[in-house]
Each structure stands twice: as structure tokens, then as C-alpha cells.
Design a protein around this motif. Sequence first.
Motif, PDB file in Angstrom:
ATOM      1  N   HIS A 235       0.820  -1.222   0.000  1.00 56.13           N
ATOM      2  CA  HIS A 235       0.000   0.000   0.000  1.00 56.13           C
ATOM      3  C   HIS A 235       0.847   1.264   0.000  1.00 56.13           C
ATOM      4  O   HIS A 235       0.451   2.292  -0.543  1.00 56.13           O
ATOM      5  N   GLU A 236       2.029   1.153   0.546  1.00 59.43           N
ATOM      6  CA  GLU A 236       2.972   2.269   0.466  1.00 59.43           C
ATOM      7  C   GLU A 236       3.283   2.546  -1.018  1.00 59.43           C
ATOM      8  O   GLU A 236       3.267   3.691  -1.462  1.00 59.43           O
ATOM      9  N   GLN A 239       0.174   4.021  -2.801  1.00 60.90           N
ATOM     10  CA  GLN A 239      -0.079   5.418  -2.430  1.00 60.90           C
ATOM     11  C   GLN A 239       0.935   6.334  -3.117  1.00 60.90           C
ATOM     12  O   GLN A 239       0.605   7.424  -3.569  1.00 60.90           O
ATOM     13  N   GLU A 240       2.141   5.861  -3.197  1.00 58.83           N
ATOM     14  CA  GLU A 240       3.173   6.634  -3.901  1.00 58.83           C
ATOM     15  C   GLU A 240       2.795   6.781  -5.384  1.00 58.83           C
ATOM     16  O   GLU A 240       2.871   7.875  -5.965  1.00 58.83           O
ATOM     17  N   ASN A 242      -0.102   6.666  -6.687  1.00 57.51           N
ATOM     18  CA  ASN A 242      -1.236   7.578  -6.795  1.00 57.51           C
ATOM     19  C   ASN A 242      -0.760   9.038  -6.721  1.00 57.51           C
ATOM     20  O   ASN A 242      -1.144   9.874  -7.531  1.00 57.51           O
ATOM     21  N   ARG A 243       0.093   9.308  -5.725  1.00 58.65           N
ATOM     22  CA  ARG A 243       0.620  10.676  -5.547  1.00 58.65           C
ATOM     23  C   ARG A 243       1.382  11.138  -6.781  1.00 58.65           C
ATOM     24  O   ARG A 243       1.173  12.214  -7.300  1.00 58.65           O
ATOM     25  N   LYS A 267      -8.483  -1.632   1.584  1.00 55.09           N
ATOM     26  CA  LYS A 267      -7.339  -0.713   1.644  1.00 55.09           C
ATOM     27  C   LYS A 267      -7.019  -0.068   0.297  1.00 55.09           C
ATOM     28  O   LYS A 267      -6.583   1.071   0.241  1.00 55.09           O
ATOM     29  N   ASN A 270      -9.531   2.895  -0.213  1.00 54.00           N
ATOM     30  CA  ASN A 270      -9.750   3.794   0.916  1.00 54.00           C
ATOM     31  C   ASN A 270      -9.483   5.249   0.501  1.00 54.00           C
ATOM     32  O   ASN A 270      -8.365   5.611   0.154  1.00 54.00           O
ATOM     33  N   GLU A 272      -9.288   7.930   2.120  1.00 52.48           N
ATOM     34  CA  GLU A 272      -8.394   8.734   2.968  1.00 52.48           C
ATOM     35  C   GLU A 272      -6.926   8.602   2.561  1.00 52.48           C
ATOM     36  O   GLU A 272      -6.140   9.528   2.698  1.00 52.48           O
ATOM     37  N   LYS A 273      -6.586   7.410   2.096  1.00 55.37           N
ATOM     38  CA  LYS A 273      -5.224   7.212   1.585  1.00 55.37           C
ATOM     39  C   LYS A 273      -5.347   6.680   0.167  1.00 55.37           C
ATOM     40  O   LYS A 273      -5.262   5.483  -0.075  1.00 55.37           O
ATOM     41  N   GLU A 275      -5.425   5.206  -3.423  1.00 54.33           N
ATOM     42  CA  GLU A 275      -4.585   4.306  -4.209  1.00 54.33           C
ATOM     43  C   GLU A 275      -5.245   4.095  -5.568  1.00 54.33           C
ATOM     44  O   GLU A 275      -4.877   4.705  -6.548  1.00 54.33           O
TER      45      GLU A 275
END
Length: 556
Positions: A235-236, A239-240, A242-243, A267, A270, A272-273, A275
Motif C-alpha cells: 500500500h505504500e 499510495q506513492e 497515486n501521488r 485498503k 480507501n 483517505e489514503k 490508491e
Amino acid sequence: MNDWKKRGIIYEIYPQSFKDTNGDGIGDLKGIIEKLPYIKKLGANIVWLTPIYQSPLIDNGYDISDYTKINPIYGTMDDFNRLIELCHEKEIKLVMDLVVNHTSDQAKWFQESKKSRNNKYSDYYIWRDPKSDGSAPSNLGSAFGGSAWEYVKERGQYYLHLFAKKQPDLNWESTEMRQSLYDMMKFWLDKGVDGFRLDSISLISKPNVFDDVPIEDNKNYGAYYYGSSNGTSLHEYLQEMNREVFSKYDVITIGETPHTTPKQAQKYINLEKPELDMVLQFEHMHVDYGEYGRYSDLRFKLSDLRNSLVKWQNSLTWNTNYLGNHDQPRLVSRFGDDDKYRIESAKMLAMITMLQKGTPMIFQGDEIGMTNVAFESLNQFKDIEAYNTYEFLVKKGLNKDIALKIVKNKSRDNSRTPMQWNNEKNAGFSTANPWIKINNNYDKINVNETLRDEDSIYSFYQKLIKIRTKLKVAIDGDFNLISADDSSVFAYTRILKDRQMLVIGSFSNKKVKFEIPNNIRNKESKRILSNYDDSPQNLSDIIYLRPYEGIVFDNG
Ligand code: ISL
Ligand code: CA
């Protein structure tokens, strides 16, 4: 999620089997361009193309050797640019299938990586020293059979491949490798591509592939996903990604997530974070697995299929809904009846799938009720997995005819045969011999025939798509299962405030009695769709459903 994504109806194209325009027996981009009006007329508004990148095609393109080139067998970059342009003219979004869990062994990155332990690309893949006796680092098996490790002399090390030997896994722990992938993604998004279906994305973080893992499905090696699905850093990374990439564009992202539980799936989506927008899960594809996993001679039970689908409907705010794709047998053969009740069951299955909460996915040919193929011998198969499985089953001691029968039932090639456009030579797919045999039933099952018939499976899909894109209750309504224990009927409601849509589908080939539960006997409900033209117009307390009958009632 954006409105266009919520209204999205995905049509999956398997390019090599869609439409050939230059007479080499392989479908191409110009073929897709030619058939865009057909897709538009159906009502789909997102096209998902399985991989069209440069590739030696040992896994039909899921082995990419150059991420920024189009495979010349499909056409040129100009053809691709034109395809994007024409899709957009028709208000169709174009989604590419992107494989970032692994590449082809022919990719420059891998060619360099295998040369030495200290060049720019050395860490782009997952390398490990042999055990002291020279054997592979762990007992992990590959998804397509055999060990997941392959030895390379030049480095004196093994590399990991969760799929074929020629599909080495990328090392996501390398920051440079990840940056290279993000740059490549931007290259396509800057061209106007509207998003990605991210292949095998649940497998990219692999802290545990170096330990021995349990052996499943009567195999010789440890199950590949034990050491690799939903790993610690997954997920790290997402999320990266996605960013760095997705957040900068208006795109749709669909993660293919083998071996993921509903809890793990939450997850990925989600908010909030951030992805991905949605996942493509597999649990319901396992309902007919047995002693040899997918390649087992079993028929599903409705209760298993329903339990799994409902579990996912209830666990996620949004899901993708499908019963078939290029990795699965034809849905009408597997979950319906591809003989006597082919038309009725194909329609009912479409109805049950498309009106669930989430994004429906249609695989090319399902909208005309294409069936599993009747291959007579092993050499008619093309899929690497079919060969590996046959060999494995025979080695296990199964009689050759039985092994062939099992491979036939479940082979991915069932859905990969050419699209049947008409009853002329090669089903109108190509003027040449196609790369894979055409299903013999193309004289009866084909697009031309379909478009002439007002009651066709295709026209039923059109009606369903209208409901699914126009009625708010079909998009945003809550999902509620009813009659959870019925042995033949799958029924549910979608509810949005006082609006109630009731969906009833029989999985039986006999007449069955179905009692409508008290709390949903809404008297204003009228039939809005059925696969029998004389189904009841109004909702009564008891309905007698004919074979594979499906009805939608709505009180709006
Ligand atoms: O099809 C399967 C089992 O037979 C799945 O395990 C499948 O291999 C898995 O879901 C990943 O699929 C995707 O990646 C594969 C590729 O062969 C499939 O076509 C693709 O959909 C490897 O890239
Ligand atoms: Ca061609």
C-alpha cells in the motif's frame, strides 16, 4: 468517485481476437477502430484493451518487452493515437492494461539486469543466491506450473518469476525502478489514455518469497501467492503511485488483485489514503475449484457463487462485477447452459451481474452469447497455461483423455477464440487463417445474426446498460440480498430512499416457485426487464420462474 466512473460500463477487448484488417489472422488496432460503432451501439463507455505493447507474446502480451512501443502486429503508434481520438469523439474512455508486476525477459531492463550484480539495472528484478546445495532459494511455485525461481549463470543467482520463466518479476523495493515505471505511466496518460487496469497488482510487494510456503492444489511447489499477495509494502507503493501519477490526471484505475480478501481489498479503495478506484477480485471465480485448483472437473453450486458475490457486495463500497474475462471459460458455458437455454441463461447472467453495485465488465463476445470452444486435440490450444497444466496432470498419473477434457473445460483459450462477426469465411474476423481456431458454432452465433434479432442477447445487454447508466437506483442504490437460502434463485434489491429495484434470476433449468418476501412486496413495482416476454408485469406474492428466467421490477 467521479460521475463518469460511476456510470462506466467496461467492455474488454482482447485485441488479437477482435478484428483483423490486414489479413494476417491477428486482430489489430484498425480492427478496433472499425468496430467502435458496434461498441458505442451496445452502450459501453469504457474500453479496456488487454496489452498491446511490444512483446514476444509468450503470455499473449502480458510479457512486455518495451513499455513505450506498440507491438507491430497490432499496428503503429499512429493507429493508437487515432484510436484514442476516435474513442474520445464517441465519448468512450480508453483504458490500457498495464503489467508492472513483471516484464518480458526480453525487456532491456532484464537483459541488463542479468549481466552483473552492479549495473544500473541490477536491482530492477528480484535476485537471490542459491541455497548451499545450489538449489532454488525457496519452494515457491509459479502460477503457470514449475518453480518460481530460475538460475542465471552470468550472475550465479536465481531470479523470481511468479508467472512464466520468461516473465521475471520486477523489484519494487528499488526506488529507481519505481520511478521508471511512473515515468512510463505518464507517457501514456499524456497521450490521453484514460486509465489503467493494473495487472496482478496485489503481488508487487514480496517480502516472503524467500521462505518455504504451503503447497496447495495437489501441486509440487508452494502456492505462488502465499509469499507474494498483499505484501507489507504494497500500500505504500500504491499510495506513492497515486501521488506521483494518478492524482495528476482524471483517470480510472482498476487493480487486478488475485488472492485478496474483502478486508484487504478495502485498503486499495480507501479514500483517505488514495490508491486505486476499484479492484478486480477473484473469489467467485474459485467456486468450481477442486483437487487440481482451477483445472478440476467440477460444476459450481449457486449457494457458493451467491455467498461469495454477496460477501463482496457487502464489504466494499464499490466493486467490479464480472463472470468472465480473457482468463476464464465463457460465462454462459460455465454458469449457465450453453445448449438448450443458451439465450435465456446468457441474459439472466448478464442481468444478475450488471445490476449489482459497482462497475460491470463485459468481455468481448459475451454480449452475443459466445460459448466455450470444442477443441479436439492439445495442439489446437495456444495458452502456455493449458500446455503446462496438461503436462502436469499427465505426470500426476491422469489418463490423457481425462487430462485433455479438464484442460478443455477450464482453459483460458475458451474465451480467446476470435470474435464471431458473421457466418462467412472465418466468421468475418479475418480473410486469413486466424491465429487460434474459430468456434465452429459461428454460423449460428455471430454479430450479424444478433443485430437482426430484436430479442437477441445483445439487445438485452443494450437494455441493461440503459438501466445501469440512467437509473440512479441502479448506480447508487444499496445492495440487499433476499431469500438467502433459495437453492435455485439469486435475488436482491437495490434501494435508494423510497426507490426499490428488485432483481430475480433463476439458475435452474426447470420451473421453480419463488415467494417474494413480505417486506419487499411493493405494490407499485412494475416489470422493467425480463428475458421471457410474458413474465408477470406486476409484482405478486408468488412467481413461477421458467428455466433461467430473470426479471427486474422497479417501483419508480
Ligand atoms: O488466470 C489465472 C489462473 O489461471 C490467474 O491466476 C491469473 O494468472 C492471475 O489472475 C493474473 O492474471 C493476469 O496476469 C497474468 C496473465 O497471464 C493474465 O492473462 C492476466 O489477466 C500474468 O501477467
Ligand atoms: Ca492483423
